[in-house]
Design a protein around this motif. Sequence first.
Motif, mmCIF file in Angstrom:
data_model
loop_
_atom_site.group_PDB
_atom_site.id
_atom_site.type_symbol
_atom_site.label_atom_id
_atom_site.label_comp_id
_atom_site.label_asym_id
_atom_site.label_seq_id
_atom_site.Cartn_x
_atom_site.Cartn_y
_atom_site.Cartn_z
ATOM 1 N N GLU A 107 0.788 -1.227 0.000
ATOM 2 C CA GLU A 107 0.000 0.000 0.000
ATOM 3 C C GLU A 107 0.823 1.282 0.000
ATOM 4 O OE1 GLU A 107 -2.195 -3.309 2.114
ATOM 5 O OE2 GLU A 107 -0.180 -2.456 2.174
ATOM 6 N N LEU A 108 2.013 1.240 0.609
ATOM 7 C CA LEU A 108 2.754 2.468 0.860
ATOM 8 C C LEU A 108 4.028 2.589 0.031
ATOM 9 C CD1 LEU A 108 2.542 2.661 4.768
ATOM 10 C CD2 LEU A 108 0.987 3.680 3.083
ATOM 11 N N ASN A 109 4.293 3.792 -0.403
ATOM 12 C CA ASN A 109 5.590 4.177 -0.948
ATOM 13 C C ASN A 109 6.102 5.268 -0.023
ATOM 14 O OD1 ASN A 109 7.846 4.852 -2.474
ATOM 15 N ND2 ASN A 109 6.663 6.132 -3.890
ATOM 16 N N CYS A 110 6.746 4.841 1.057
ATOM 17 C CA CYS A 110 7.127 5.775 2.120
ATOM 18 C C CYS A 110 8.626 6.011 2.124
ATOM 19 C CB CYS A 110 6.670 5.225 3.470
ATOM 20 S SG CYS A 110 6.726 6.474 4.772
ATOM 21 N N ARG A 111 8.988 7.257 2.081
ATOM 22 C CA ARG A 111 10.389 7.641 2.186
ATOM 23 C C ARG A 111 10.676 8.023 3.630
ATOM 24 N NH1 ARG A 111 13.476 13.017 0.167
ATOM 25 N NH2 ARG A 111 15.588 12.179 0.045
ATOM 26 N N VAL A 112 11.685 7.428 4.229
ATOM 27 C CA VAL A 112 12.075 7.723 5.608
ATOM 28 C C VAL A 112 13.382 8.505 5.592
ATOM 29 C CG1 VAL A 112 12.729 6.762 7.846
ATOM 30 C CG2 VAL A 112 10.911 5.672 6.496
ATOM 31 N N ILE A 113 13.381 9.638 6.266
ATOM 32 C CA ILE A 113 14.582 10.464 6.396
ATOM 33 C C ILE A 113 14.913 10.561 7.879
ATOM 34 C CG2 ILE A 113 15.581 12.754 6.027
ATOM 35 C CD1 ILE A 113 13.505 13.114 3.761
ATOM 36 N N VAL A 114 16.135 10.215 8.250
ATOM 37 C CA VAL A 114 16.589 10.330 9.632
ATOM 38 C C VAL A 114 17.600 11.465 9.716
ATOM 39 C CG1 VAL A 114 17.782 9.201 11.546
ATOM 40 C CG2 VAL A 114 16.167 7.895 10.134
ATOM 41 N N ASN A 115 17.243 12.499 10.445
ATOM 42 C CA ASN A 115 18.125 13.648 10.668
ATOM 43 C C ASN A 115 18.721 13.508 12.068
ATOM 44 O OD1 ASN A 115 19.315 16.088 11.226
ATOM 45 N ND2 ASN A 115 17.584 17.343 10.571
ATOM 46 N N ALA A 116 19.997 13.210 12.141
ATOM 47 C CA ALA A 116 20.668 13.004 13.433
ATOM 48 C C ALA A 116 21.815 13.985 13.633
ATOM 49 C CB ALA A 116 21.170 11.566 13.528
ATOM 50 N N GLN A 117 21.696 15.168 13.066
ATOM 51 C CA GLN A 117 22.774 16.147 13.147
ATOM 52 C C GLN A 117 23.058 16.591 14.581
ATOM 53 O OE1 GLN A 117 21.779 19.361 10.496
ATOM 54 N NE2 GLN A 117 22.034 18.130 8.642
ATOM 55 N N GLN A 118 22.034 16.510 15.443
ATOM 56 C CA GLN A 118 22.207 16.952 16.830
ATOM 57 C C GLN A 118 22.909 15.906 17.698
ATOM 58 O OE1 GLN A 118 18.598 18.866 18.554
ATOM 59 N NE2 GLN A 118 17.676 18.530 16.539
ATOM 60 N N VAL A 119 23.060 14.717 17.179
ATOM 61 C CA VAL A 119 23.629 13.619 17.966
ATOM 62 C C VAL A 119 25.136 13.552 17.751
ATOM 63 C CG1 VAL A 119 23.614 11.132 18.383
ATOM 64 C CG2 VAL A 119 21.476 12.324 17.818
ATOM 65 N N GLN A 120 25.870 13.548 18.852
ATOM 66 C CA GLN A 120 27.326 13.470 18.791
ATOM 67 C C GLN A 120 27.764 12.005 18.891
ATOM 68 O OE1 GLN A 120 29.194 16.246 18.235
ATOM 69 N NE2 GLN A 120 27.200 17.302 18.101
ATOM 70 N N THR A 121 28.113 11.420 17.761
ATOM 71 C CA THR A 121 28.605 10.048 17.729
ATOM 72 C C THR A 121 29.406 9.842 16.453
ATOM 73 O OG1 THR A 121 27.998 7.688 17.731
ATOM 74 C CG2 THR A 121 26.471 9.213 16.652
ATOM 75 N N THR A 122 30.367 8.966 16.532
ATOM 76 C CA THR A 122 31.152 8.638 15.333
ATOM 77 C C THR A 122 30.518 7.496 14.550
ATOM 78 O OG1 THR A 122 32.540 7.141 16.645
ATOM 79 C CG2 THR A 122 33.293 9.426 16.393
ATOM 80 N N GLU A 123 29.548 6.831 15.155
ATOM 81 C CA GLU A 123 28.894 5.687 14.507
ATOM 82 C C GLU A 123 27.684 6.174 13.707
ATOM 83 O OE1 GLU A 123 30.229 2.713 14.581
ATOM 84 O OE2 GLU A 123 31.829 3.412 15.896
ATOM 85 N N ARG A 124 27.950 6.808 12.572
ATOM 86 C CA ARG A 124 26.881 7.415 11.785
ATOM 87 C C ARG A 124 26.134 6.401 10.922
ATOM 88 N NH1 ARG A 124 26.221 11.840 14.411
ATOM 89 N NH2 ARG A 124 24.850 12.506 12.720
ATOM 90 N N ALA A 125 26.723 5.261 10.694
ATOM 91 C CA ALA A 125 26.088 4.273 9.804
ATOM 92 C C ALA A 125 24.756 3.782 10.351
ATOM 93 C CB ALA A 125 27.027 3.088 9.593
ATOM 94 N N ILE A 126 24.572 3.848 11.666
ATOM 95 C CA ILE A 126 23.332 3.362 12.254
ATOM 96 C C ILE A 126 22.128 4.167 11.756
ATOM 97 C CG2 ILE A 126 23.474 4.817 14.331
ATOM 98 C CD1 ILE A 126 22.317 2.424 15.893
ATOM 99 N N PHE A 127 22.332 5.448 11.468
ATOM 100 C CA PHE A 127 21.222 6.294 11.032
ATOM 101 C C PHE A 127 20.820 5.980 9.579
ATOM 102 C CE2 PHE A 127 23.628 8.885 14.191
ATOM 103 C CZ PHE A 127 22.740 8.663 15.246
ATOM 104 N N THR A 128 21.800 5.667 8.764
ATOM 105 C CA THR A 128 21.500 5.227 7.406
ATOM 106 C C THR A 128 20.754 3.901 7.433
ATOM 107 O OG1 THR A 128 23.490 6.325 6.573
ATOM 108 C CG2 THR A 128 22.507 4.647 5.168
ATOM 109 N N GLU A 129 21.155 3.015 8.331
ATOM 110 C CA GLU A 129 20.473 1.728 8.452
ATOM 111 C C GLU A 129 19.038 1.916 8.926
ATOM 112 O OE1 GLU A 129 20.769 -1.826 11.539
ATOM 113 O OE2 GLU A 129 22.501 -1.833 10.174
ATOM 114 N N MET A 130 18.825 2.853 9.848
ATOM 115 C CA MET A 130 17.461 3.143 10.296
ATOM 116 C C MET A 130 16.579 3.528 9.109
ATOM 117 S SD MET A 130 17.764 5.442 13.731
ATOM 118 C CE MET A 130 18.644 4.909 15.189
#
Length: 295
Positions: free
Chosen positions: A19-42
Amino acid sequence: MRFFGILLIFFLSASFAQELNCRVIVNAQQVQTTERAIFTEMETEFAQFLNTTKWTNDEFEEEEVINCNLVITISEMPSIGVFKASVQVLSSRPVYGTGYESVIMNFADRDWNFEYVQSQPLRFNENTFTSNITSMLAYYAYMIIGFDYDTFSELGGTPHFQNAFKIVNNAQQTNYSGWQQFNSVRNRYWLVENVQNPQLEPIRQALYTYHRQGLDIMLEDREQAEKNILDALSKVQRANRARPRSILTIAFMDSKSGELIQIFSESSLATRRQAYNLLSNIDPARTDDYKALIE
């Protein structure tokens, strides 16, 4: 039938059987972490969950798939794997005979906390609470579908709103915010309560009148379309008098205020005055914007 168009807000174009064509955008600019790949995976995992789950028993053609966006802004990561976020939910539906899509749902969920680790499977059971991720995603899937169906048949979204309410009930015994009636007057609980509240049913009726009997006939009979859209606004006004400034009224006007100004800017002075009176009464916070209709 839903008719494919080009949304003014950017949506990914893709072919889906569900039913859905949903685009998910995760904005994590406020989060201080070196592990940025987790947000792309989300982004990937959340979109896949929304777009590959079968949410209804109906068969959808490719051109009938519902376009939507979830913009998740993560404000904090109090500890590893724990996140605090807000979510902006946008969905649209095409207008018959045009390349335009009209925004149906524009809702800001300001209070979402969840736990996520990389490679975490997303499990959902409609009969029980399994995680605050899948409960939130499933809730908005059903709400998006419910609002979409309401625009094509009067009160057509009822079974999907009932499914969303079941998710809210399943979450009542959790400590997560946003699901309970006492946390806030603008949260998941109150949005689904409003769509099932008889006092606010005229707003759901207005969704059908506005889209199917208004926008969809605009090209062939503009005068009648304008009358029907004014009738839709009268329904919203009636509901607003019964329950002033309900979250459903606010969500409706957040979706439609700019579009309504554009629609009536080309109308006769008498029609523009009628539109102004309705809009400024329903949505006084935007009165200055609506004055453009009568100046």
